[in-house]
Write a protein that holds these residues in place. Structure first.
Motif, PDB file in Angstrom:
ATOM      1  N   GLU A 163      13.679 -21.189  60.679  1.00 47.30           N
ATOM      2  CA  GLU A 163      12.926 -19.893  60.053  1.00 47.30           C
ATOM      3  C   GLU A 163      12.679 -20.038  58.561  1.00 47.30           C
ATOM      4  O   GLU A 163      11.808 -19.377  57.921  1.00 47.30           O
ATOM      5  N   LEU A 164      13.352 -21.239  58.063  1.00 44.15           N
ATOM      6  CA  LEU A 164      13.084 -21.625  56.546  1.00 44.15           C
ATOM      7  C   LEU A 164      11.716 -22.129  56.292  1.00 44.15           C
ATOM      8  O   LEU A 164      11.483 -22.039  55.093  1.00 44.15           O
ATOM      9  N   ASN A 165      10.926 -22.569  57.193  1.00 42.46           N
ATOM     10  CA  ASN A 165       9.655 -23.255  57.073  1.00 42.46           C
ATOM     11  C   ASN A 165       9.779 -24.090  55.872  1.00 42.46           C
ATOM     12  O   ASN A 165       9.132 -24.159  55.069  1.00 42.46           O
ATOM     13  N   ARG A 223       5.736 -17.665  53.817  1.00 43.13           N
ATOM     14  CA  ARG A 223       6.756 -17.989  55.083  1.00 43.13           C
ATOM     15  C   ARG A 223       7.885 -18.495  54.579  1.00 43.13           C
ATOM     16  O   ARG A 223       9.137 -18.491  55.205  1.00 43.13           O
ATOM     17  N   SER A 224       8.133 -19.049  53.515  1.00 40.25           N
ATOM     18  CA  SER A 224       9.296 -19.883  52.753  1.00 40.25           C
ATOM     19  C   SER A 224      10.052 -18.922  51.975  1.00 40.25           C
ATOM     20  O   SER A 224      11.038 -19.378  51.442  1.00 40.25           O
ATOM     21  N   THR A 225       9.777 -17.698  51.489  1.00 42.58           N
ATOM     22  CA  THR A 225      10.370 -16.876  50.817  1.00 42.58           C
ATOM     23  C   THR A 225      11.686 -16.173  51.577  1.00 42.58           C
ATOM     24  O   THR A 225      11.323 -15.864  52.764  1.00 42.58           O
ATOM     25  N   ARG A 226      12.585 -15.977  50.643  1.00 43.19           N
ATOM     26  CA  ARG A 226      13.729 -15.396  51.412  1.00 43.19           C
ATOM     27  C   ARG A 226      13.609 -13.974  52.172  1.00 43.19           C
ATOM     28  O   ARG A 226      13.993 -13.380  53.050  1.00 43.19           O
ATOM     29  N   ASN A 227      12.793 -13.094  51.402  1.00 45.45           N
ATOM     30  CA  ASN A 227      12.307 -11.733  51.865  1.00 45.45           C
ATOM     31  C   ASN A 227      10.860 -11.362  51.596  1.00 45.45           C
ATOM     32  O   ASN A 227      10.369 -12.069  50.682  1.00 45.45           O
ATOM     33  N   VAL A 246       6.338 -15.603  44.976  1.00 45.42           N
ATOM     34  CA  VAL A 246       5.992 -17.277  44.898  1.00 45.42           C
ATOM     35  C   VAL A 246       5.839 -17.258  43.569  1.00 45.42           C
ATOM     36  O   VAL A 246       6.541 -18.351  42.842  1.00 45.42           O
ATOM     37  N   LEU A 247       4.837 -16.909  43.032  1.00 47.06           N
ATOM     38  CA  LEU A 247       4.352 -17.024  41.615  1.00 47.06           C
ATOM     39  C   LEU A 247       3.819 -15.783  40.903  1.00 47.06           C
ATOM     40  O   LEU A 247       3.137 -15.079  41.903  1.00 47.06           O
ATOM     41  N   THR A 248       3.966 -15.793  39.998  1.00 48.72           N
ATOM     42  CA  THR A 248       3.320 -14.597  39.041  1.00 48.72           C
ATOM     43  C   THR A 248       2.653 -14.955  37.926  1.00 48.72           C
ATOM     44  O   THR A 248       2.914 -16.198  37.584  1.00 48.72           O
TER      45      THR A 248
END
Length: 185
Positions: free
Chosen positions: A10-12, A42-46, A51-53
């Protein structure tokens, strides 16, 4: 609770921004953010985790983690560096990342960053394969009186392993700073 194999899948962990996935034109900040969100979502915790701002990118630029941006557009090399920063920021401080990437930023005219990044991707893929196998092997022998205590034991063991890797990386950053006579904060 889920099996460790399912959690690892699931961690991708193999999600990476590849040079081929980056357009051959310079991008505006919003386009950079979209590309990173699409690549790493798909790699984020929730779902709430970004990812980036814009703030992150501006801080990277102000902190000189990136070589200067031209006309508010980001080149392929900028995106490769931002991807490296994304990989490093989960473990290293911003100052350590700046130290690590300083020579790359200084040598941008002579450096084949894409080739360097391709080497990183090869190492990263190898790390994922070996890491999954190593985690499964190490955790298979760990158990406690209850399923919950076994779960907690897995967490503590993984965090300890992570600390070993992080502390080793920090020592390597310190060596790089000494070699390049960079100030340490």
């Amino acid at each position: 609770m889920k099996k460790l194999t399912d959690v690892l899948n699931e961690l991708n962990l193999d999600n990476q921004l590849t040079p081929d996935s980056i357009p051959n034109i310079d991008l505006y900040m919003d386009q950079v953010i979209q590309l990173f969100e699409h690549t790493f979502e798909r790699s984020t915790r929730n779902e709430e985790e970004k990812v980036l701002t814009k703030t992150m990118i501006n801080n990277y630029a102000k902190g000189k983690l990136l070589f200067p941006i031209k006309q508010k557009k980001y080149s392929k090399e900028h995106l490769l560096l931002i991807s490296l920063i994304y990989q490093l920021k989960g473990t290293l401080s911003i100052n350590d990342i700046k130290t690590t990437l300083a020579s790359i930023n200084e040598q941008m005219d002579e450096l084949d960053l894409e080739s360097f990044y391709d080497h990183f991707l090869t190492v990263a893929a190898d790390n994922v394969a070996h890491g999954k196998k190593d985690i499964e092997e190490r955790m298979s022998g760990l158990s406690a009186e209850t399923e919950e205590l076994s779960h907690i034991l897995h967490i503590t063991a993984l965090v300890h392993m992570s600390n070993i890797y992080r502390r080793t990386a920090e020592k390597l950053v310190d060596q790089l700073a000494e070699k390049n006579e960079l100030p340490r904060v």
